[in-house]
Design a protein around this motif. Structure first.
Motif, mmCIF file in Angstrom:
data_model
loop_
_atom_site.group_PDB
_atom_site.id
_atom_site.type_symbol
_atom_site.label_atom_id
_atom_site.label_comp_id
_atom_site.label_asym_id
_atom_site.label_seq_id
_atom_site.Cartn_x
_atom_site.Cartn_y
_atom_site.Cartn_z
ATOM 1 N N VAL A 237 0.837 -1.205 0.000
ATOM 2 C CA VAL A 237 0.000 0.000 0.000
ATOM 3 C C VAL A 237 0.867 1.249 0.000
ATOM 4 O O VAL A 237 0.539 2.251 -0.641
ATOM 5 C CB VAL A 237 -0.947 -0.006 1.219
ATOM 6 C CG1 VAL A 237 -1.608 1.353 1.399
ATOM 7 C CG2 VAL A 237 -2.011 -1.083 1.053
ATOM 8 N N LYS A 238 1.986 1.200 0.703
ATOM 9 C CA LYS A 238 2.890 2.349 0.783
ATOM 10 C C LYS A 238 3.825 2.453 -0.415
ATOM 11 O O LYS A 238 4.656 3.366 -0.486
ATOM 12 C CB LYS A 238 3.730 2.259 2.068
ATOM 13 C CG LYS A 238 2.908 2.382 3.343
ATOM 14 C CD LYS A 238 2.235 3.737 3.437
ATOM 15 C CE LYS A 238 1.435 3.887 4.709
ATOM 16 N NZ LYS A 238 0.762 5.193 4.825
ATOM 17 N N GLY A 239 3.698 1.524 -1.356
ATOM 18 C CA GLY A 239 4.547 1.555 -2.541
ATOM 19 C C GLY A 239 5.934 0.997 -2.318
ATOM 20 O O GLY A 239 6.799 1.113 -3.196
ATOM 21 N N ARG A 240 6.177 0.379 -1.187
ATOM 22 C CA ARG A 240 7.495 -0.207 -0.881
ATOM 23 C C ARG A 240 7.477 -1.668 -1.331
ATOM 24 O O ARG A 240 7.419 -2.603 -0.546
ATOM 25 C CB ARG A 240 7.776 -0.060 0.605
ATOM 26 C CG ARG A 240 7.845 1.393 1.042
ATOM 27 C CD ARG A 240 7.708 1.602 2.533
ATOM 28 N NE ARG A 240 8.787 1.025 3.311
ATOM 29 C CZ ARG A 240 8.938 1.183 4.626
ATOM 30 N NH1 ARG A 240 8.061 1.927 5.291
ATOM 31 N NH2 ARG A 240 9.932 0.611 5.272
ATOM 32 N N LEU A 241 7.532 -1.848 -2.635
ATOM 33 C CA LEU A 241 7.269 -3.147 -3.240
ATOM 34 C C LEU A 241 8.358 -4.176 -2.959
ATOM 35 O O LEU A 241 8.071 -5.349 -2.749
ATOM 36 C CB LEU A 241 7.071 -2.977 -4.740
ATOM 37 C CG LEU A 241 5.960 -1.999 -5.149
ATOM 38 C CD1 LEU A 241 5.868 -1.905 -6.658
ATOM 39 C CD2 LEU A 241 4.638 -2.422 -4.557
ATOM 40 N N LYS A 242 9.602 -3.741 -2.987
ATOM 41 C CA LYS A 242 10.697 -4.674 -2.731
ATOM 42 C C LYS A 242 10.598 -5.230 -1.315
ATOM 43 O O LYS A 242 10.747 -6.439 -1.094
ATOM 44 C CB LYS A 242 12.038 -3.957 -2.920
ATOM 45 C CG LYS A 242 13.255 -4.856 -2.721
ATOM 46 C CD LYS A 242 13.313 -5.960 -3.760
ATOM 47 C CE LYS A 242 14.576 -6.798 -3.610
ATOM 48 N NZ LYS A 242 14.594 -7.930 -4.570
ATOM 49 N N GLU A 243 10.309 -4.363 -0.339
ATOM 50 C CA GLU A 243 10.169 -4.800 1.048
ATOM 51 C C GLU A 243 8.936 -5.687 1.211
ATOM 52 O O GLU A 243 8.941 -6.631 2.010
ATOM 53 C CB GLU A 243 10.079 -3.589 1.969
ATOM 54 C CG GLU A 243 11.360 -2.776 2.047
ATOM 55 C CD GLU A 243 11.157 -1.429 2.717
ATOM 56 O OE1 GLU A 243 11.557 -1.283 3.874
ATOM 57 O OE2 GLU A 243 10.572 -0.547 2.056
ATOM 58 N N SER A 244 7.875 -5.387 0.463
ATOM 59 C CA SER A 244 6.677 -6.220 0.503
ATOM 60 C C SER A 244 6.988 -7.638 0.024
ATOM 61 O O SER A 244 6.577 -8.619 0.636
ATOM 62 C CB SER A 244 5.575 -5.595 -0.360
ATOM 63 O OG SER A 244 4.444 -6.430 -0.419
ATOM 64 N N GLU A 245 7.720 -7.726 -1.060
ATOM 65 C CA GLU A 245 8.087 -9.039 -1.602
ATOM 66 C C GLU A 245 8.986 -9.797 -0.633
ATOM 67 O O GLU A 245 8.815 -11.006 -0.421
ATOM 68 C CB GLU A 245 8.787 -8.857 -2.937
ATOM 69 C CG GLU A 245 9.095 -10.166 -3.658
ATOM 70 C CD GLU A 245 9.779 -9.922 -4.978
ATOM 71 O OE1 GLU A 245 9.276 -10.405 -6.009
ATOM 72 O OE2 GLU A 245 10.822 -9.229 -4.990
ATOM 73 N N GLN A 246 9.926 -9.090 -0.024
ATOM 74 C CA GLN A 246 10.824 -9.739 0.931
ATOM 75 C C GLN A 246 10.060 -10.248 2.149
ATOM 76 O O GLN A 246 10.342 -11.344 2.649
ATOM 77 C CB GLN A 246 11.916 -8.749 1.365
ATOM 78 C CG GLN A 246 12.913 -8.417 0.272
ATOM 79 C CD GLN A 246 13.868 -7.304 0.675
ATOM 80 O OE1 GLN A 246 13.642 -6.593 1.669
ATOM 81 N NE2 GLN A 246 14.950 -7.133 -0.079
ATOM 82 N N ALA A 247 9.096 -9.458 2.630
ATOM 83 C CA ALA A 247 8.284 -9.889 3.772
ATOM 84 C C ALA A 247 7.478 -11.130 3.429
ATOM 85 O O ALA A 247 7.367 -12.063 4.233
ATOM 86 C CB ALA A 247 7.365 -8.756 4.210
ATOM 87 N N LEU A 248 6.919 -11.163 2.225
ATOM 88 C CA LEU A 248 6.131 -12.318 1.802
ATOM 89 C C LEU A 248 7.012 -13.549 1.670
ATOM 90 O O LEU A 248 6.595 -14.661 2.025
ATOM 91 C CB LEU A 248 5.425 -12.012 0.481
ATOM 92 C CG LEU A 248 4.323 -12.987 0.064
ATOM 93 C CD1 LEU A 248 3.200 -13.020 1.082
ATOM 94 C CD2 LEU A 248 3.772 -12.606 -1.305
#
Length: 530
Positions: A232-243
């Motif tokens: 949602v915050k546009g921090r896509l790389k961190e989102s992918e890493q968290a997943l």
């Protein structure tokens, strides 16, 4: 909105979409030649359990604050108490923290959305530390009220992040059982207070409670933020890493399909949000029908007798002339609650929400009915109550057990899964606040009701709440076990009916599908209803 603002908003939206498209296309380019390796179910499940466990330490801390009144109230009623309080002050001690929880809930959603689920939970530990220190050194009722206010406000603050965190990090086939562990943590926190109160002075128990928020803070440092929030915050790389971390510490190619679905899910509400005002989201049946359901479940849970039994356990057992020490009976009550909660966690996947709820409400109501009948017979001297004091004691412990296999946990399980993603954070906070308002009213009025109706009359009132509540749930409660968040949303949109559980073969297929598609999926065919 001016034309220049509209243009700027449109540019920002296009830029966000293009960033996601570019990122996903690059991800596809990197992983197209990489074959997916099979990841065991245990490896997929373990990191989700670790993340939920870290969050549950915060709920254990909150549970200890809820259970602290159980040992504090009887201690303050003693003649040798070092803090003198009136009856009115006792009623506030039993309910002040619960009254203030909704105020914390008001800021829970916005703070969770701004700082993130993980960071908000970490910050919530600090007020708990301060509160336990105030409890330990309290020498007047004002200090007790201050500490209670801190725990209540902080309890509301953690509502939105802990509820949305579980829904956003878990796969659909694990969501029910891992959501139920939240209640296990709260009940365990309550139980630690009952056990501690039977072994040590309440000031010593308050000092021991300092360990829970400290341990929670450092545990949360080790788990990732919600991939939904990052996206949602546009921090896509961190989102992918968290997943990747949450799905078994795997590489990006292992979560590519789920990650793509996640990005589409969090972007769709942004598209619809520009077409309609935000307030319109709260006028749709996908919001107000789940809200009515959750509010009804909270009302039954608060007024069916168990909330007050938990807070006034020692007082009630003294009134019933329990054949064992009242503090020992309270510990037995806590054990029954904990065992019931654990059974709910283990059985909910196989029996479903509806079956457990009806079994729980029916059994709890029966216990209170029998206790009321016993009380009336004893008061009218039809029986010699001295010889049968074990009957109401067992009935109270039995009601605690039966309530915690279903109705006490039901609203907390539902609140994290029945609301659509575009209002989930604020809706969970609002629904949670309703639950605490009901519980605080029940606790605040209990001593007055008991003095007016007698304890037997109060038990009969609790039976009526269970009876009416069971009939209401039969009509409005869907079966969400084994269903994806998308199916639940479609149920409230009127697209499908979830009154019954999916057949076994359907459940297996859904479980396989949910392993890679646990996010909410939007499509054009049902867009108008959703």
């Amino acid at each position: 909105m001016s034309s220049s603002e509209c243009v700027e908003t449109g540019k920002r939206k296009k830029k966000t979409k293009s960033v996601i498209s570019i990122y996903l296309s690059r991800s596809d380019d990197k992983t197209v030649a990489v074959n997916k390796t099979q990841v065991s179910k245990f490896r997929q499940t373990l990191p989700q359990c670790c993340a939920v466990s870290a969050k549950n330490l915060l709920l254990l801390t909150f549970g200890s604050s809820l259970g602290f009144s159980t040992i504090l109230i009887p201690a303050l009623q003693r003649d040798d108490s070092d803090i003198i309080v009136s009856l009115e002050e006792l009623t506030w001690i039993s309910s002040l923290n619960l009254f203030l929880v909704p105020i914390g809930c008001l800021v829970s959603g916005p703070l969770s959305q701004h700082f993130g689920r993980k960071r908000t939970m970490m910050m919530s530990n600090i007020p708990f530390v301060v509160a336990w220190l105030i409890f330990h050194y309290a020498n007047n009722s004002a200090m007790l009220f201050t500490a209670l206010a801190l725990t209540g406000l902080t309890g509301g603050l953690l509502e939105a992040p802990v509820l949305t965190y579980v829904a956003e990090i878990t796969q659909a086939h694990l969501r029910g059982i891992l959501s139920a562990t939240s209640s296990v943590a709260v009940i365990l926190g309550v139980f630690t207070q009952m056990l501690g109160g039977s072994l040590a002075h309440w000031r010593t128990v308050a000092l021991i409670n300092l360990a829970y928020p400290v341990l929670c803070f450092f545990s949360l440092c080790l788990v990732p933020e919600s991939p939904y929030w990052f996206a949602v915050k546009g921090r896509l790389k961190e989102s992918e890493q968290a997943l990747c971390w949450l799905r078994g510490w795997v590489g990006p190619n292992q979560v590519r399909d789920e990650y793509r679905t996640l990005c589409e899910a969090v972007q769709k509400p942004a598209d619809t949000g520009e077409k309609e005002k935000t307030w319109r989201l709260y006028t749709k049946r996908t919001f107000y029908l789940p809200f009515i359901l959750v509010s009804a479940a909270f009302f039954i849970s608060a007024f069916n007798g168990i909330a007050t039994l938990q807070t006034f356990a020692v007082v009630i057992f003294v009134k019933l002339k329990a054949p064992i020490d009242s503090y020992t009976a309270a510990v037995c009550l806590g054990v029954a609650q904990l065992i019931g909660t654990l059974i709910c966690v283990m059985a909910i996947r196989f029996m479903g929400r509806r079956t457990l709820s009806f079994l729980s409400v029916g059994g709890t109501g029966l216990c209170f009915l029998l206790a009321a009948i016993y009380g009336y017979l004893n008061d009218a001297e039809y029986i010699n109550g001295v010889n049968y004091t074990w009957i109401p004691t067992i009935l109270m412990i039995g009601s605690a057990f039966l309530s915690h296999i279903g109705i006490r946990l039901l609203p907390w399980i539902l609140v994290g899964e029945v609301f659509p993603v575009n209002v989930r954070s604020s809706a969970t906070g609002a629904a949670g606040s309703i639950g605490y308002i009901f519980t605080s009213i029940a606790n605040k009025s209990f001593l007055y009701i008991m003095n007016g109706l007698t304890l037997s009359g109060t038990f009969f009132f609790n039976f009526l709440i269970n009876l009416i509540g069971g009939c209401l749930l039969f009509v409005i409660l869907p079966e969400t076990e084994g269903r994806t968040l998308r199916e639940i949303e479609e149920h409230y949109a009127g697209i499908q009916d979830l009154r019954n559980r999916p057949r076994k073969e359907q459940h297996v297929l859904k479980e396989k599908w949910a392993a890679t598609n646990s996010a909410v999926v939007y499509d054009e065919n049902s867009e108008s209803k959703l």
